[in-house]
Write an enzyme that holds these catalytic residues in place. Structure first.
Site: not given
Length: 637
Positions: A23, A67, A112-113, A168
């Protein structure tokens, strides 16, 4: 009063972009071409080869570079007279504090998070700077506007929780292939190649060692001068044979379940095959560590083939051997990376062998990589559309054109002949603990839980604080960050104390004040003592109420979603660990669309849509069931 023309607000604007990825590249280009003169970019990432198919400001020669810096240089080539300031850094670094944010007219997110989004949201609230949030995944995307006191903040509504599975289930009773992937990736791979000091739920004792010696040997430790193929077979026999037999000894477990089948290397591999592995490796393996491949070593080329049990076993042994012979220096420090070919091969083979043992269908390496790496392929056009919408909303924000703010959703298939669904923003949620400062309630056993548990499981994991400060009345119990040396030992000692035994005891009825100095965010937590908790439903041993509880990701096997998307075992990846939620699309029924009689029924049409939650690192999608009527909220007045 009429809003100022777009050209004037744009020329005077100072904009902060957070994120220069899929983006972000499109957004920076669009901002520059729209006339924005002063743009600042924060991004901590460097360019990877996999970015080049959609992040068009980058080229092959830029791989490994920042970037933010490369994006700046690329745009200045066609807009040399504007000011672009890049920061190759983490937005959570102390330098990016509230004062830093106050210098901007608007903040535009392309993150992104979830953790970073929450952090930016709180800084924007503290600095009173509008935030335009965004995200894409595949053909889906959205843009949302967050203005303090006028619209809901980013944390006013629930975000999707990553799908988790009881230990488990993973270790003893898997029923889906994703369970086998989690076992292979998080337990076996980590045990063999990761940090040896970390706790691991794998049984590490062999039956021979357990019965013959008091000094029980860890079967995962390779003995000095131990033949690598023998070591590989020992691991194989232990995890796929002995451990399965051990599980079968508990008859109660299998009364209502299909019994697994132990698999030993002698049953699927011959000595000749092991020797063949070594010979083939000489012909096919590469000297480049990251391109070392057990598939190449064994002459297997198609990642979309579903390997047989024998082929999976050969890959397992060969991949393990290559790790110890070609990448031995990395062992002890490795973590799973979807771009690490050998790691993906090992996890695929291990997951398939375990799946075969439990009667679960096998998957190809291509499918397994998608599940393990949470991959939904990105679409560059979606990023471009969303970037354009971000700029449109940013201009409205700069004009203070509140009546025309829109949260816009990009759909994969038309709804009422629309691919873009604009809806009015919501007003702030009065029960939001972030922007409305509503007290939270925490049920916890104050006689058993330590302050460390509260800090890690609640303050950091759930409330998203990075540098927390915790007070009980006027007493400071804990502080992170830049702390005086004589206080560090005191705070560390407090972390190990049970809540009721702290210098200022925390018991039922106590009110704690928790603050993050960097975010300038404060909330109060009312403590309620509770003796017992359900280990399955409440594994943390504490329950927080009053915060925006994450929405659990539902299983949607082969269900059609409102926008035409579907889920299947092939995208089970979205059930795993990513948590960067972007939007709830389907609460459209009670949101008024722009004045257009042709669109008057669009919101009613949306009631047939399922709840959709989009996750972005341009890679992930979470789809949830839920009728729109369950998600009614008040529109922004």
């Amino acid at each position: 009063m009429a809003s100022p023309p777009p050209s004037s607000v744009v020329k005077e604007a100072k904009v902060l972009m957070v994120g220069a990825g899929g983006i972000g590249c499109e957004l920076l280009k669009t901002l520059a071409l729209s006339g924005f003169p002063d743009i600042h970019i924060i991004d901590m990432d460097t360019i990877e080869v996999s970015n080049l198919n959609r992040q068009f400001l980058f080229r092959q020669s830029h791989v490994g570079q920042s970037k933010a810096k490369v994006a700046r240089d690329a745009v200045l080539k066609f807009r040399p007279h504007i000011n672009i300031t890049p920061y190759h850094a983490n937005v959570k670094d102390p330098e990016f504090n509230v004062d830093f944010f106050k210098q901007f007219n608007v903040v535009l997110n392309g993150l992104d998070n979830l953790d970073a989004r929450r952090h930016v949201n709180r800084l924007c609230l503290a600095a009173n700077v509008p935030l335009v949030e965004s995200g894409t995944t595949g053909f889906l995307g959205q843009v949302t506007v967050h203005v303090k006191g006028r619209t809901e903040c980013y944390e006013c509504q629930p975000k999707p929780a990553p799908k988790t599975y009881p230990v488990c289930t993973i270790t003893s009773t898997p029923s889906k292939f994703v369970h086998c992937i989690v076992w292979a990736k998080e337990l076996l791979f980590a045990k063999l190649f990761g940090d040896k000091n970390q706790d691991n739920d794998l049984n590490v004792r062999s039956s021979d060692a357990a019965s013959s010696s008091e000094n029980v040997e860890d079967v995962f430790e390779r003995r000095k001068d131990e033949d690598i193929d023998q070591y590989g077979r020992k691991i194989f026999d232990h995890v796929f044979g002995y451990n399965i037999e051990l599980a079968l000894s508990n008859e109660e477990t299998w009364k209502s379940r299909n019994r697994p089948k132990p698999i030993y290397s002698k049953d699927v591999l011959s000595d000749e095959l092991a020797q063949q592995n070594g010979n083939l490796e000489k012909n096919y393996a590469s000297d480049d560590e990251l391109s070392v491949s057990s598939m190449a070593s064994l002459g297997m080329k198609n990642p979309q083939d579903i390997w047989t049990l024998k082929e999976n076993s050969k890959i397992f042994i060969e991949a393990l051997r290559l790790f110890f012979t070609k990448r031995e220096k990395e062992i002890g420090n490795l973590s799973f990376d979807k771009d690490d070919q050998l790691a993906v091969e090992f996890v695929t083979a291990a997951a398939n062998i375990r799946a075969a043992s439990f009667g679960i269908p096998l998957h190809s390496l291509f499918e397994a990589k998608g599940i393990a790496g949470n991959i939904v392929h990105a679409v560059a056009t979606t990023n471009a559309v969303i970037a354009g919408l971000i700029v449109i909303e940013a201009i409205k924000v700069l004009q203070n054109d509140i009546k025309n703010y829109r949260m816009t959703y990009c759909l994969e298939h038309p709804s009422r002949n629309m691919l873009l669904m604009p809806v009015e923003p919501f007003e702030p949620n009065k029960s939001c603990y972030v922007c409305s400062e509503t007290p939270l309630s925490l049920e916890i056993n104050t006689n058993r839980s330590k302050l460390k548990d509260l800090v890690e499981k609640i303050v950091k994991a759930k409330l998203g604080m990075n540098l927390p400060l915790i007070m009980c009345a006027s007493n400071l119990l804990y502080e992170a960050g830049d702390v005086e040396e004589d206080m560090i030992a005191i705070y560390e000692a407090n972390l190990e104390k049970v809540l009721s035994e702290l210098p200022s005891p925390v018991t039922g009825g106590t009110m704690l004040t928790v603050e993050d100095m960097l975010q300038e965010f404060v909330c109060n937590i009312n403590i309620k003592h509770r003796e017992e908790f359900d280990e399955e439903k409440e594994p943390d041993g504490m329950v927080l109420s009053g915060w925006t509880q994450p929405v659990s990701t539902a299983e949607n096997k082969d269900k059609r979603i409102g926008n035409g998307a579907s889920t299947s075992d092939g995208v089970t990846a979205v059930e795993s660990e990513k948590d960067d939620e972007i939007a709830i699309v389907s609460a459209l029924k009670k949101r008024k669309l722009p004045d257009d009689s042709d669109n008057s029924n669009a919101a009613d049409e949306a009631k047939h849509h399922k709840q959709l939650q989009v996750i972005d690192d341009e890679d992930d999608l979470v789809m949830l069931d839920g009728e729109v009527d369950s998600f009614k909220k008040k529109r922004l007045s």
